[in-house]
Design a protein around this motif. Structure first.
Motif, PDB file in Angstrom:
ATOM      1  N   MET A   1       1.949   3.869   6.213  1.00  0.00           N
ATOM      2  CA  MET A   1       1.235   3.565   5.106  1.00  0.00           C
ATOM      3  C   MET A   1       0.944   4.183   4.373  1.00  0.00           C
ATOM      4  SD  MET A   1      -2.097   1.509   6.822  1.00  0.00           S
ATOM      5  CE  MET A   1      -3.849   1.854   6.955  1.00  0.00           C
ATOM      6  N   ASP A   2       0.913   3.668   3.395  1.00  0.00           N
ATOM      7  CA  ASP A   2       0.482   4.298   1.838  1.00  0.00           C
ATOM      8  C   ASP A   2      -0.826   3.495   0.912  1.00  0.00           C
ATOM      9  OD1 ASP A   2       1.209   1.881   0.903  1.00  0.00           O
ATOM     10  OD2 ASP A   2       3.883   2.363  -0.123  1.00  0.00           O
ATOM     11  N   ASN A   3      -1.018   4.433  -0.116  1.00  0.00           N
ATOM     12  CA  ASN A   3      -1.600   3.409  -0.341  1.00  0.00           C
ATOM     13  C   ASN A   3      -1.579   2.366  -0.786  1.00  0.00           C
ATOM     14  OD1 ASN A   3      -2.604   6.539  -0.574  1.00  0.00           O
ATOM     15  ND2 ASN A   3      -2.740   7.363  -2.504  1.00  0.00           N
ATOM     16  N   LEU A   4      -0.897   1.751  -1.687  1.00  0.00           N
ATOM     17  CA  LEU A   4      -0.834   0.247  -1.435  1.00  0.00           C
ATOM     18  C   LEU A   4      -1.569  -0.497  -0.447  1.00  0.00           C
ATOM     19  CD1 LEU A   4       3.189  -0.269  -3.723  1.00  0.00           C
ATOM     20  CD2 LEU A   4       0.120  -0.317  -4.086  1.00  0.00           C
ATOM     21  N   ASP A   5      -0.585   0.126   0.771  1.00  0.00           N
ATOM     22  CA  ASP A   5      -1.187  -0.840   2.256  1.00  0.00           C
ATOM     23  C   ASP A   5      -2.590  -0.705   2.396  1.00  0.00           C
ATOM     24  OD1 ASP A   5       1.341  -1.624   2.760  1.00  0.00           O
ATOM     25  OD2 ASP A   5       1.757   0.605   3.653  1.00  0.00           O
ATOM     26  N   ARG A   6      -2.881   0.138   1.871  1.00  0.00           N
ATOM     27  CA  ARG A   6      -4.557   0.489   2.051  1.00  0.00           C
ATOM     28  C   ARG A   6      -5.113   0.140   1.142  1.00  0.00           C
ATOM     29  NH1 ARG A   6      -2.654   5.420   2.356  1.00  0.00           N
ATOM     30  NH2 ARG A   6      -3.264   6.061   4.768  1.00  0.00           N
TER      31      ARG A   6
ATOM     32  N   GLY B   1       0.905  -3.580  14.364  1.00  0.00           N
ATOM     33  CA  GLY B   1      -0.262  -3.523  14.903  1.00  0.00           C
ATOM     34  C   GLY B   1      -0.880  -2.601  13.986  1.00  0.00           C
ATOM     35  N   VAL B   2      -1.129  -2.580  13.176  1.00  0.00           N
ATOM     36  CA  VAL B   2      -2.068  -2.049  12.009  1.00  0.00           C
ATOM     37  C   VAL B   2      -3.585  -3.063  11.454  1.00  0.00           C
ATOM     38  CG1 VAL B   2      -2.948  -1.628   9.579  1.00  0.00           C
ATOM     39  CG2 VAL B   2      -1.034  -0.662  10.936  1.00  0.00           C
ATOM     40  N   ILE B   3      -2.712  -4.334  11.355  1.00  0.00           N
ATOM     41  CA  ILE B   3      -3.821  -5.651  10.612  1.00  0.00           C
ATOM     42  C   ILE B   3      -3.537  -6.710  12.202  1.00  0.00           C
ATOM     43  CG2 ILE B   3      -4.034  -7.891  10.310  1.00  0.00           C
ATOM     44  CD1 ILE B   3      -2.224  -6.855   8.107  1.00  0.00           C
TER      45      ILE B   3
ATOM     46  N   GLY C   1      -1.211  -9.051  -4.581  1.00  0.00           N
ATOM     47  CA  GLY C   1      -0.169  -8.753  -6.023  1.00  0.00           C
ATOM     48  C   GLY C   1      -0.646  -8.193  -7.017  1.00  0.00           C
ATOM     49  N   SER C   2      -1.563  -9.305  -8.056  1.00  0.00           N
ATOM     50  CA  SER C   2      -1.959  -8.729  -9.673  1.00  0.00           C
ATOM     51  C   SER C   2      -3.319  -7.662  -8.886  1.00  0.00           C
ATOM     52  CB  SER C   2      -3.051  -9.965 -10.109  1.00  0.00           C
ATOM     53  OG  SER C   2      -1.619 -11.665 -10.250  1.00  0.00           O
ATOM     54  N   SER C   3      -3.778  -7.628  -7.845  1.00  0.00           N
ATOM     55  CA  SER C   3      -4.439  -7.005  -8.120  1.00  0.00           C
ATOM     56  C   SER C   3      -3.790  -5.787  -7.737  1.00  0.00           C
ATOM     57  CB  SER C   3      -5.553  -6.812  -6.851  1.00  0.00           C
ATOM     58  OG  SER C   3      -6.400  -7.677  -7.197  1.00  0.00           O
ATOM     59  N   VAL C   4      -3.225  -4.836  -6.972  1.00  0.00           N
ATOM     60  CA  VAL C   4      -2.173  -4.154  -6.632  1.00  0.00           C
ATOM     61  C   VAL C   4      -0.451  -3.808  -7.491  1.00  0.00           C
ATOM     62  CG1 VAL C   4      -3.819  -4.252  -4.191  1.00  0.00           C
ATOM     63  CG2 VAL C   4      -0.872  -4.769  -4.680  1.00  0.00           C
TER      64      VAL C   4
ATOM     65  N   ARG D   1       4.608  -6.613   7.977  1.00  0.00           N
ATOM     66  CA  ARG D   1       4.456  -5.261   8.408  1.00  0.00           C
ATOM     67  C   ARG D   1       4.095  -4.952   9.148  1.00  0.00           C
ATOM     68  NH1 ARG D   1       4.483  -0.343   6.120  1.00  0.00           N
ATOM     69  NH2 ARG D   1       4.129  -0.798   4.463  1.00  0.00           N
ATOM     70  N   LEU D   2       2.134  -4.983   8.375  1.00  0.00           N
ATOM     71  CA  LEU D   2       1.122  -3.783   8.722  1.00  0.00           C
ATOM     72  C   LEU D   2       0.886  -5.165  10.075  1.00  0.00           C
ATOM     73  CD1 LEU D   2      -0.822  -3.598   5.592  1.00  0.00           C
ATOM     74  CD2 LEU D   2       0.316  -1.583   7.422  1.00  0.00           C
TER      75      LEU D   2
END
Length: 145
Positions: free
Chosen positions: A1-6, A45-47, A24-27, A40-41
């Motif tokens: 997990m990276d900062n974009l995922d967070r 099992g992250v979500i 997407g516009s926000s990140v 993928r999240l």
């Protein structure tokens, strides 16, 4: 997990219905790139789920309390879980450090219903006593399972 995922998770926490394009516009990603990351999240099992939160006052469950649970002797967390899952007014419970064995968050329709639920917890085997604090007003609510 990276900062974009967070960042994506933070946006979904604020609004689970947000569109991939808006996220997407926000990140700084395309909608399809956000969808791939969310998929993928979920797969990893992250979500764990997408859900709604209903205002407890509207739902009729506006009386809430935090209850410290004290047990006789040593009680396994699995046993506490079994006991507490039988009480529908229990919305959260966890074992804790300190003199209490567990902390329990309860919601009920009114004080009488809360008292009934507390009594069902108190009479459970191995429960010695409880100490309750009824919530007067909510100040901050950040749900972050």
């Amino acid at each position: 997990m990276d900062n974009l995922d967070r960042s994506i998770l933070d946006l979904l926490r604020q609004n689970a219905r947000a569109g991939y394009g808006d996220i997407g516009s926000s990140v700084g990603l395309s909608a399809s790139a956000v969808k791939r990351r969310v998929d993928r999240l979920v797969a990893d099992g992250v979500i764990r789920s997408f859900t709604i939160q209903v205002d407890p006052a509207v739902d009729g469950m506006s009386t809430e309390a935090y209850v410290e649970l004290f047990c006789r002797g040593t009680v396994a967390p699995d046993e506490l879980q079994r006991i507490l899952q039988q009480v529908p007014e229990v919305v959260y419970a966890g074992t804790v450090t300190g003199s209490a064995d567990a902390i329990v968050h309860m919601r009920a329709r009114d004080i009488a219903s809360l008292e009934d639920a507390l009594e069902r917890v108190r009479i459970a085997p191995n429960v010695d006593h409880t100490r309750s604090a009824i919530v007067l007003s909510r100040l901050v609510n950040r749900s972050r399972d």
